[in-house]
Motif scaffolding. Sequence first.
Motif, PDB file in Angstrom:
ATOM      1  N   ILE A  99       0.838  -1.205   0.000  1.00  0.00           N
ATOM      2  CA  ILE A  99       0.000   0.000   0.000  1.00  0.00           C
ATOM      3  C   ILE A  99       0.868   1.248   0.000  1.00  0.00           C
ATOM      4  O   ILE A  99       0.464   2.285  -0.551  1.00  0.00           O
ATOM      5  N   ALA A 100       2.058   1.185   0.573  1.00  0.00           N
ATOM      6  CA  ALA A 100       2.939   2.354   0.579  1.00  0.00           C
ATOM      7  C   ALA A 100       3.285   2.770  -0.846  1.00  0.00           C
ATOM      8  O   ALA A 100       3.328   3.970  -1.181  1.00  0.00           O
ATOM      9  N   ARG A 101       3.516   1.797  -1.719  1.00  0.00           N
ATOM     10  CA  ARG A 101       3.858   2.114  -3.098  1.00  0.00           C
ATOM     11  C   ARG A 101       2.637   2.593  -3.869  1.00  0.00           C
ATOM     12  O   ARG A 101       2.743   3.464  -4.749  1.00  0.00           O
ATOM     13  N   ALA A 102       1.469   2.035  -3.549  1.00  0.00           N
ATOM     14  CA  ALA A 102       0.237   2.502  -4.185  1.00  0.00           C
ATOM     15  C   ALA A 102      -0.063   3.949  -3.771  1.00  0.00           C
ATOM     16  O   ALA A 102      -0.493   4.762  -4.597  1.00  0.00           O
ATOM     17  N   ILE A 103       0.174   4.268  -2.504  1.00  0.00           N
ATOM     18  CA  ILE A 103      -0.028   5.636  -2.023  1.00  0.00           C
ATOM     19  C   ILE A 103       0.911   6.594  -2.749  1.00  0.00           C
ATOM     20  O   ILE A 103       0.519   7.688  -3.174  1.00  0.00           O
ATOM     21  N   ASP A 104       2.171   6.179  -2.908  1.00  0.00           N
ATOM     22  CA  ASP A 104       3.145   7.015  -3.604  1.00  0.00           C
ATOM     23  C   ASP A 104       2.699   7.292  -5.033  1.00  0.00           C
ATOM     24  O   ASP A 104       2.748   8.442  -5.507  1.00  0.00           O
ATOM     25  N   LEU A 134       0.048  10.974  -9.075  1.00  0.00           N
ATOM     26  CA  LEU A 134      -0.968  11.116 -10.115  1.00  0.00           C
ATOM     27  C   LEU A 134      -2.121  12.016  -9.682  1.00  0.00           C
ATOM     28  O   LEU A 134      -3.028  12.287 -10.472  1.00  0.00           O
ATOM     29  N   ASP A 135      -2.092  12.438  -8.406  1.00  0.00           N
ATOM     30  CA  ASP A 135      -3.190  13.228  -7.848  1.00  0.00           C
ATOM     31  C   ASP A 135      -4.520  12.492  -8.042  1.00  0.00           C
ATOM     32  O   ASP A 135      -5.506  13.043  -8.518  1.00  0.00           O
ATOM     33  N   ALA A 136      -4.516  11.217  -7.665  1.00  0.00           N
ATOM     34  CA  ALA A 136      -5.664  10.342  -7.918  1.00  0.00           C
ATOM     35  C   ALA A 136      -6.326   9.891  -6.613  1.00  0.00           C
ATOM     36  O   ALA A 136      -5.713   9.884  -5.543  1.00  0.00           O
ATOM     37  N   HIS A 137      -7.579   9.495  -6.724  1.00  0.00           N
ATOM     38  CA  HIS A 137      -8.291   8.852  -5.621  1.00  0.00           C
ATOM     39  C   HIS A 137      -7.792   7.415  -5.503  1.00  0.00           C
ATOM     40  O   HIS A 137      -7.621   6.725  -6.507  1.00  0.00           O
ATOM     41  N   ALA A 171      -2.946   8.921   6.934  1.00  0.00           N
ATOM     42  CA  ALA A 171      -1.761   9.758   7.137  1.00  0.00           C
ATOM     43  C   ALA A 171      -1.291  10.400   5.836  1.00  0.00           C
ATOM     44  O   ALA A 171      -0.658  11.460   5.852  1.00  0.00           O
ATOM     45  N   SER A 172      -1.604   9.769   4.703  1.00  0.00           N
ATOM     46  CA  SER A 172      -1.153  10.293   3.412  1.00  0.00           C
ATOM     47  C   SER A 172      -1.893  11.553   2.989  1.00  0.00           C
ATOM     48  O   SER A 172      -1.392  12.328   2.172  1.00  0.00           O
ATOM     49  N   GLY A 173      -3.089  11.732   3.519  1.00  0.00           N
ATOM     50  CA  GLY A 173      -3.897  12.876   3.124  1.00  0.00           C
ATOM     51  C   GLY A 173      -4.620  12.689   1.809  1.00  0.00           C
ATOM     52  O   GLY A 173      -5.330  13.591   1.335  1.00  0.00           O
ATOM     53  N   LEU A 174      -4.475  11.521   1.190  1.00  0.00           N
ATOM     54  CA  LEU A 174      -5.149  11.241  -0.080  1.00  0.00           C
ATOM     55  C   LEU A 174      -6.634  10.969   0.143  1.00  0.00           C
ATOM     56  O   LEU A 174      -7.017  10.409   1.174  1.00  0.00           O
ATOM     57  N   PRO A 175      -7.472  11.307  -0.831  1.00  0.00           N
ATOM     58  CA  PRO A 175      -8.853  10.813  -0.780  1.00  0.00           C
ATOM     59  C   PRO A 175      -8.831   9.307  -1.043  1.00  0.00           C
ATOM     60  O   PRO A 175      -8.175   8.850  -1.976  1.00  0.00           O
ATOM     61  N   PHE A 176      -9.503   8.531  -0.203  1.00  0.00           N
ATOM     62  CA  PHE A 176      -9.451   7.083  -0.359  1.00  0.00           C
ATOM     63  C   PHE A 176     -10.718   6.437   0.186  1.00  0.00           C
ATOM     64  O   PHE A 176     -11.488   7.047   0.932  1.00  0.00           O
ATOM     65  N   ASP A 177     -10.927   5.205  -0.203  1.00  0.00           N
ATOM     66  CA  ASP A 177     -11.940   4.352   0.405  1.00  0.00           C
ATOM     67  C   ASP A 177     -11.327   2.970   0.557  1.00  0.00           C
ATOM     68  O   ASP A 177     -10.390   2.621  -0.156  1.00  0.00           O
ATOM     69  N   LEU A 178     -11.841   2.204   1.502  1.00  0.00           N
ATOM     70  CA  LEU A 178     -11.234   0.907   1.806  1.00  0.00           C
ATOM     71  C   LEU A 178     -12.305  -0.128   2.099  1.00  0.00           C
ATOM     72  O   LEU A 178     -13.261   0.138   2.818  1.00  0.00           O
ATOM     73  N   SER A 179     -12.104  -1.314   1.511  1.00  0.00           N
ATOM     74  CA  SER A 179     -12.975  -2.460   1.794  1.00  0.00           C
ATOM     75  C   SER A 179     -12.100  -3.650   2.119  1.00  0.00           C
ATOM     76  O   SER A 179     -10.934  -3.713   1.706  1.00  0.00           O
TER      77      SER A 179
END
Length: 276
Positions: free
Chosen positions: A19-24, A29-32, A79-87
Motif C-alpha cells: 500500500i505504501a507504493r500505491a499511495i506514492d 498522479l493526484d488520484a483517488h 496519514a497520506s492525506g489522499l482521498p481514499f476508500d477501503l474495503s
Amino acid sequence: MLFKTLLAVVGSDGAEADIARAIDLASRLDAHLSVLVVDLAVPPGIGDYPVGVVWLDERVADMQALNTAADRVQILCEASGLPFDLSRYYTERAFLADNVFQRALYSDLVIVGDKTGADARLLTEIVDGAVFEAQRPLLLLPKNHTPALPVKTVLVAWNSRAEAGRAVREAIDILTNAESVHVVLVDPDASYHHNGGEPGAEVAAFLDRHGVKVTIDQLPSGGRPVEDVLRAHAVEIGADLIVMGAYGHSRLRERIFGGVTHALLETTPVPVLLAR
C-alpha cells in the motif's frame, strides 16, 4: 495522466509495503485511491464434515490477520492525506474475482505490489476479475520498482493480436508522454495476415500519429523463450515499463495465462502494465 481512480488490491501478507507504493503512485498522479484488502478463506479438508474445530480456528485467525492488516492500511492512507476508500474481504477463492470485478469497474487502473503478486492464488483471481472481467489495465509492481512519472522508456510487447492493441490503447497517454517507446516483435511473421509486409510498421504509424517517439525492434529468439528475450531487452534499453496484452483460455476450466504473460507476471525486471 488519465488515471484518476486507482484500485490497489493487497493481501494480508505484506499489505503495508504494497500500500505504501500505491499511495506514492496515487499521490504523484493526484488520484483517488480505492483499496481492497483481501485474503482467501481456508477450505475445509477432505472428510472434514462435520467441520472440525481446527478448521474454524484457522479461519478465525486468518480473519483477525486480515482485519489487522486492513486497519494498518487505513492508518497509512489517512496519514497520506489522499482521498481514499477501503474495503476488506475474507472470501472463498470462487468469489474473489467477482469482488475485484465489482470494484475495478469504477477504477482506471488496478495496482498489485510484489507481496500480493507473490501469492499465485491471489494474483490469478485478481487478474481474472480486473483484466478479463472488468477489462481494466493492471499494473504489477516488482520488488523495489515503482514507475517514474512521466515514464521515460517503455517496451511494448507486440504481436498484432487484439489484446496487444487494447494494451496500447489503454497505455496511450503513457506512451505519448514517454521519451522513447520500443515496440518489440520477437521472431515476427512477415506475412500480410499476421504483421503486414513490414512487421511493426502499421503500429508504428498509428503511434506516430499520436506523437509517440517510437522505435521498432525486431528480435530473434535464438531458441530462447519469448519472455526471456523481452526481459533481457527491457534491461538493455533501460525500460521503466513493459506494456503487454493478457492472454487466457476458456472459463470452462481454471484460467491460466498464455505462456509469455504468465512468465512475466511471475518474474519481471520492471513494472508491467497488463490489459486485454
